[in-house]
Write an enzyme that holds these catalytic residues in place. Structure first.
Site, mmCIF file in Angstrom:
data_model
loop_
_atom_site.group_PDB
_atom_site.id
_atom_site.type_symbol
_atom_site.label_atom_id
_atom_site.label_comp_id
_atom_site.label_asym_id
_atom_site.label_seq_id
_atom_site.Cartn_x
_atom_site.Cartn_y
_atom_site.Cartn_z
ATOM 1 N N LYS A 184 0.847 -1.190 0.000
ATOM 2 C CA LYS A 184 0.000 0.000 0.000
ATOM 3 C C LYS A 184 0.877 1.232 0.000
ATOM 4 O O LYS A 184 1.499 1.562 1.000
ATOM 5 C CB LYS A 184 -0.907 0.039 1.239
ATOM 6 C CG LYS A 184 -2.008 1.078 1.076
ATOM 7 C CD LYS A 184 -2.643 1.522 2.377
ATOM 8 C CE LYS A 184 -1.894 2.637 3.050
ATOM 9 N NZ LYS A 184 -1.772 3.872 2.284
ATOM 10 N N GLU A 259 10.159 0.592 9.934
ATOM 11 C CA GLU A 259 11.137 1.638 9.602
ATOM 12 C C GLU A 259 10.455 2.972 9.876
ATOM 13 O O GLU A 259 9.586 3.387 9.108
ATOM 14 C CB GLU A 259 11.537 1.558 8.115
ATOM 15 C CG GLU A 259 12.248 0.286 7.724
ATOM 16 C CD GLU A 259 13.700 0.264 8.173
ATOM 17 O OE1 GLU A 259 14.183 1.277 8.721
ATOM 18 O OE2 GLU A 259 14.332 -0.770 8.010
ATOM 19 N N CYS A 293 14.119 10.551 6.041
ATOM 20 C CA CYS A 293 14.194 10.093 7.430
ATOM 21 C C CYS A 293 15.622 10.117 7.964
ATOM 22 O O CYS A 293 15.813 10.122 9.181
ATOM 23 C CB CYS A 293 13.601 8.699 7.541
ATOM 24 S SG CYS A 293 14.272 7.579 6.307
ATOM 25 N N GLU A 392 10.517 15.422 14.887
ATOM 26 C CA GLU A 392 10.792 15.313 13.455
ATOM 27 C C GLU A 392 9.973 16.370 12.714
ATOM 28 O O GLU A 392 8.752 16.416 12.852
ATOM 29 C CB GLU A 392 10.410 13.902 12.972
ATOM 30 C CG GLU A 392 10.857 13.633 11.552
ATOM 31 C CD GLU A 392 10.520 12.220 11.085
ATOM 32 O OE1 GLU A 392 9.440 11.714 11.391
ATOM 33 O OE2 GLU A 392 11.371 11.633 10.377
HETATM 34 P P1 NAD Z 1 2.748 8.188 7.764
HETATM 35 O O1 NAD Z 1 3.118 7.370 8.941
HETATM 36 O O2 NAD Z 1 1.754 9.252 7.917
HETATM 37 O O3 NAD Z 1 2.197 7.234 6.597
HETATM 38 C C1 NAD Z 1 2.936 6.157 6.109
HETATM 39 C C2 NAD Z 1 1.991 5.162 5.465
HETATM 40 O O4 NAD Z 1 1.138 4.634 6.464
HETATM 41 C C3 NAD Z 1 1.079 5.735 4.389
HETATM 42 O O5 NAD Z 1 0.946 4.803 3.340
HETATM 43 C C4 NAD Z 1 -0.237 5.906 5.130
HETATM 44 O O6 NAD Z 1 -1.369 5.849 4.284
HETATM 45 C C5 NAD Z 1 -0.201 4.708 6.049
HETATM 46 N N1 NAD Z 1 -1.049 4.812 7.237
HETATM 47 C C6 NAD Z 1 -1.463 5.936 7.876
HETATM 48 N N2 NAD Z 1 -2.230 5.602 8.937
HETATM 49 C C7 NAD Z 1 -2.283 4.243 8.966
HETATM 50 C C8 NAD Z 1 -2.918 3.309 9.837
HETATM 51 N N3 NAD Z 1 -3.646 3.703 10.875
HETATM 52 N N4 NAD Z 1 -2.758 1.991 9.579
HETATM 53 C C9 NAD Z 1 -2.014 1.568 8.534
HETATM 54 N N5 NAD Z 1 -1.400 2.422 7.672
HETATM 55 C C10 NAD Z 1 -1.536 3.739 7.900
HETATM 56 O O7 NAD Z 1 4.134 8.725 7.171
HETATM 57 P P2 NAD Z 1 4.361 9.706 5.940
HETATM 58 O O8 NAD Z 1 3.940 11.071 6.349
HETATM 59 O O9 NAD Z 1 3.767 9.110 4.712
HETATM 60 O O10 NAD Z 1 5.954 9.625 5.769
HETATM 61 C C11 NAD Z 1 6.833 10.350 6.540
HETATM 62 C C12 NAD Z 1 7.350 9.517 7.694
HETATM 63 O O11 NAD Z 1 7.966 8.325 7.206
HETATM 64 C C13 NAD Z 1 8.426 10.218 8.489
HETATM 65 O O12 NAD Z 1 8.223 10.001 9.862
HETATM 66 C C14 NAD Z 1 9.715 9.548 8.036
HETATM 67 O O13 NAD Z 1 10.782 9.631 8.948
HETATM 68 C C15 NAD Z 1 9.250 8.164 7.821
HETATM 69 N N6 NAD Z 1 10.168 7.432 6.937
HETATM 70 C C16 NAD Z 1 11.006 6.495 7.491
HETATM 71 C C17 NAD Z 1 11.912 5.805 6.685
HETATM 72 C C18 NAD Z 1 12.836 4.765 7.265
HETATM 73 O O14 NAD Z 1 13.463 4.040 6.498
HETATM 74 N N7 NAD Z 1 12.947 4.639 8.588
HETATM 75 C C19 NAD Z 1 11.949 6.059 5.317
HETATM 76 C C20 NAD Z 1 11.087 7.022 4.792
HETATM 77 C C21 NAD Z 1 10.195 7.703 5.614
#
Ligand code: NAD
Length: 504
Positions: A184, A259, A293, A392
């Protein structure tokens, strides 16, 4: 860049890719993909509902016996063809990634696409290198060996910041090991994940091995995590959502790979090459408009270099060229959305009460007014426990703080809940060695910040999660190890039975 394709036409069939075919979602709710550089809608589609998730999981389950039963060599061959197919579509992939994310085209063409192609080729090779302990008679009476087996249907959830690379990091180790997957992507950025899955089909990866459901986190995402036929959840995203995902995955007894967020420290000792550290801080904090990230977010600079570092970083940030992502000279694109830009701006406005905005701290005007742009921002004089140092922000913002002793610098670097990445800047071997040992993060660079490679693991400590993406280590996540033990004695009454019944 004028040679792009029309996303609405190309994905008129819908934003769900299930069993090798595009189809529309069935949630009854629509979503718009917006180019954040202009505010224009580039794609409108129907979100996945729970029925679409069920269909994708069923397609992945149906594909599992055939794909997991293929030889490693067969999987490897088709994955090499997948890498070639992606390389052939490099221009279209870069165009789409820049369109949906607002990334400068030089970043999409120089980092996102070649990184994805390389990762695909790496896992094509890795498919043939499943490892385990040697078969042997460890107790003298039995022959033991391990089988490293595919697990089943994997449910993966990805963020919007590097949609193509995140699709690659989630899908490739899973399928190289023989699993099938339902991914997803973030609802804001589905386009390159769909292109990635289509390229797999063109290359010959069987239908149902890679499925994409594009839906909202709360319904499609949670349904995927809790699905009884999904054996493992691999999630990349924020720590807050990761906690929720962990609760659901744990209650349904699934393997879990998280992650999560980061707040990477950038530790500059007083013997560092100042020019290298300044260049590294600007590049490391502004990559992908700070929506990375592992981006450098907290620079700790030993007192003798502090003033010069602040002066030179501010001066270099002011030369960074904001502009149209498709102009090859643009250095910095917009943030992912106007709402996210406003969140970043609000953090900076709050910081003005307790810190100094050295440069930036505003959205540009003029021709960029309609985009979600924000100027590169350097903040000084903030306290270690302040919001800007601890949370963050995910924007083009670097906060800089001084330190005196090496002990203090390392302690400050470790003083957030996160532990994804860090860097140490010094010409002293002993200082570098100490920093790499004592900083609690999944990656510590020395005299650089950001480069990643397919051969090495990526993953967090502390609230940044657990498990590894990329590298042979990610195979550990996506395989399960079975102990097989043969009796060699061929006797009915074994010696050890006396511990349960009778005497020797
Ligand atoms: P987010 O957590 O808002 O969303 C990530 C994904 O989760 C999206 O596909 C979203 O639709 C889904 N999601 C949201 N609520 C959910 C739920 N209740 N159940 C299941 N899925 C759900 O993150 P974002 O804003 O899309 O991305 C930014 C974040 O991602 C930052 O915190 C960044 O640090 C992190 N990130 C981490 C890495 C890593 O490798 N550690 C890499 C890239 C981004």
């Amino acid at each position: 860049m004028g040679n792009g394709f029309h996303v609405q036409d190309r994905f008129a069939g819908g934003a769900q890719y299930i069993g090798g075919k595009l189809r529309s979602g069935t949630s009854g709710r629509h979503h718009e993909v917006v180019n954040p550089a202009t505010g224009e809608t580039v794609y409108r589609y129907e979100l996945a509902g729970t029925e679409d998730v069920d269909a994708a999981v069923a397609a992945a389950a149906a594909a599992f016996p055939g794909w997991s039963g293929a030889t490693p060599g067969e999987r490897s061959d088709v994955m090499y063809r997948f890498a070639t197919e992606l390389a052939g579509q490099a221009d279209d992939l870069a165009y789409a990634e820049s369109l949906q994310c607002g990334k400068p085209i030089k970043l999409s063409t120089g980092f996102d696409v070649p990184g994805t192609v390389d990762n695909t080729a790496f896992f094509a090779g890795a498919a043939r290198h499943l490892e385990g302990k040697a078969a042997a008679e460890y107790d003298g009476d039995h022959t033991s060996y391990v089988r490293r087996e595919a697990i089943g249907v994997i449910g993966s959830i990805a963020p919007w910041n590097y949609p193509l690379q995140m699709a690659a990091w989630k899908v490739l180790p899973a399928i190289a090991a023989g699993n099938t997957i339902v991914l997803k992507p973030a609802e804001t950025t589905p386009v390159t994940s769909l292109m990635f899955a289509q390229a797999a089909t063109v290359a010959g990866i069987p239908d149902g091995v890679i499925n994409i459901v594009t839906g909202a986190g709360r319904d499609a995402g949670e349904h995927l995590v809790g699905h009884p036929d999904v054996v493992m959840t691999s999630f990349t995203g924020s720590t807050a959502v990761g906690r929720r995902v962990a609760e659901i995955a744990t209650s349904t007894v699934k393997r879990l790979h998280l992650e999560l967020g980061g707040k990477a420290p950038f530790l500059v000792f007083d013997d560092a090459d100042l020019e290298a550290a300044v260049n590294g801080a600007v590049a490391g904090s502004l990559i992908n408009t700070g929506q990375d990230c592992t981006a450098a977010t907290r620079a700790y600079v030993q007192r003798p270099l502090y003033d010069a570092f602040v002066r030179d970083v501010a001066a270099l940030m002011e030369t960074v060229r904001l502009g149209d992502p498709f102009d090859p000279s643009t250095d910095l694109g917009p943030l992912i959305s106007h709402a996210h830009r406003d969140r970043v701006a609000a953090v900076i406005e709050r910081a003005r009460a307790y810190a100094t905005v050295v440069t930036g701290g505003e959205a540009p005007g003029g021709g960029l007014r309609d985009g979600a742009y924000y100027r590169p921002t350097l903040v000084a004089d903030a306290a270690q426990d302040s919001e800007i140092v601890q949370s963050e922000i995910f924007g083009p913002v670097l906060v800089v703080l001084p330190f005196d002793t090496d002990d203090e610098g390392i302690a400050l670097a470790n003083d957030t809940p996160y532990g994804l990445a860090a860097s140490a800047w010094t010409r002293d071997l002993y200082r570098a060695n100490r920093a790499t040992r004592e900083i609690k993060a999944g990656c510590v660079w020395v005299n650089d910040h950001i480069p990643i490679i397919s051969e090495m693991p990526h993953g967090g400590y502390k609230a940044s999660g657990f498990g590894k993406d990329m590298s042979a280590y990610s195979f550990e996540e996506y395989t399960q190890v079975k102990h097989v033990m043969y009796d060699n004695s061929a006797v009915a009454r074994k010696d050890w039975h006396r511990t349960i019944f009778g005497d020797r």
